[in-house]
Motif scaffolding. Structure first.
Motif, short mmCIF file in Angstrom:
data_model
loop_
_atom_site.label_atom_id
_atom_site.label_comp_id
_atom_site.label_asym_id
_atom_site.label_seq_id
_atom_site.Cartn_x
_atom_site.Cartn_y
_atom_site.Cartn_z
N VAL A 38 0.61 -1.33 -0.34
CA VAL A 38 0.00 0.39 0.09
C VAL A 38 0.73 1.45 -0.18
CG1 VAL A 38 -1.56 0.90 1.53
CG2 VAL A 38 -1.84 -0.88 0.91
N ALA A 39 1.79 1.27 0.86
CA ALA A 39 2.47 2.65 0.74
C ALA A 39 3.74 2.85 -0.54
CB ALA A 39 4.13 2.62 1.58
N LEU A 40 3.93 1.59 -1.31
CA LEU A 40 4.42 2.22 -2.34
C LEU A 40 3.45 2.14 -3.13
CD1 LEU A 40 6.38 -1.19 -2.66
CD2 LEU A 40 7.88 0.40 -2.09
N ILE A 41 2.83 1.48 -3.84
CA ILE A 41 1.39 1.81 -4.56
C ILE A 41 0.83 3.53 -4.14
CG2 ILE A 41 -0.97 2.29 -5.19
CD1 ILE A 41 -0.29 -1.47 -5.11
N SER A 42 0.59 3.93 -2.84
CA SER A 42 1.00 5.11 -2.61
C SER A 42 1.45 6.07 -3.20
CB SER A 42 -0.06 5.23 -1.37
OG SER A 42 -0.47 4.88 -0.58
N PHE A 47 3.44 10.82 -6.58
CA PHE A 47 4.59 10.60 -8.14
C PHE A 47 3.76 11.59 -9.16
CE2 PHE A 47 7.50 9.96 -11.49
CZ PHE A 47 8.81 10.96 -10.99
N CYS A 48 3.17 9.88 -9.79
CA CYS A 48 2.13 10.69 -10.72
C CYS A 48 1.24 11.41 -10.69
CB CYS A 48 1.62 8.88 -11.07
SG CYS A 48 2.27 7.64 -11.78
N ASP A 49 0.34 12.03 -9.59
CA ASP A 49 -0.51 13.12 -9.48
C ASP A 49 0.87 14.43 -9.88
OD1 ASP A 49 -2.97 14.50 -8.87
OD2 ASP A 49 -1.81 14.70 -6.34
N LEU A 50 1.86 13.72 -9.38
CA LEU A 50 2.47 15.70 -9.62
C LEU A 50 2.79 15.59 -10.45
CD1 LEU A 50 4.32 17.65 -7.63
CD2 LEU A 50 6.07 16.01 -7.16
N VAL A 51 3.91 14.77 -11.19
CA VAL A 51 4.21 14.80 -12.90
C VAL A 51 2.38 15.16 -13.42
CG1 VAL A 51 5.10 13.76 -14.24
CG2 VAL A 51 5.51 13.05 -12.58
N LEU A 52 1.48 14.37 -13.07
CA LEU A 52 0.33 14.96 -14.48
C LEU A 52 0.25 16.54 -14.17
CD1 LEU A 52 -1.18 12.02 -14.80
CD2 LEU A 52 -0.19 12.69 -16.35
N ALA A 53 0.09 17.05 -12.73
CA ALA A 53 0.08 18.04 -12.57
C ALA A 53 0.90 19.59 -12.80
CB ALA A 53 -0.59 18.48 -10.80
N LYS A 54 2.58 19.25 -12.74
CA LYS A 54 3.12 19.63 -13.64
C LYS A 54 2.82 19.99 -14.58
CE LYS A 54 6.22 19.54 -9.66
NZ LYS A 54 6.98 20.39 -9.33
N ILE A 55 2.05 19.10 -15.49
CA ILE A 55 1.82 19.04 -16.67
C ILE A 55 0.92 19.72 -16.96
CG2 ILE A 55 1.07 17.69 -18.60
CD1 ILE A 55 3.49 15.52 -17.56
#
Length: 61
Positions: A38-42, A47-55
């Protein structure tokens, strides 16, 4: 109604007697595996959310 409930609870007791419960050590080890996954998936989703937000900020600005 009361007879059906008693019958149901009697059957539940019988079925629970057939269950092979894991030992404490096995249950704790399995729980830790779940916590780590769960920690790894979180972290991955964060990380994906951060990258997509910057894009999106780049595209919309």
């Amino acid at each position: 109604m009361l007879a059906k409930t008693k019958n149901f609870l009697d059957e539940v007791k019988i079925e629970l007697g057939k269950v092979t419960w894991p030992e404490r050590r096995e249950a704790v080890a399995t729980a830790w595996v779940v916590v780590v996954i769960v920690a790894l998936i979180s972290m991955y989703l964060g990380f994906c959310d951060l990258v997509l937000a910057k894009i999106m900020r780049f595209v919309l600005s």
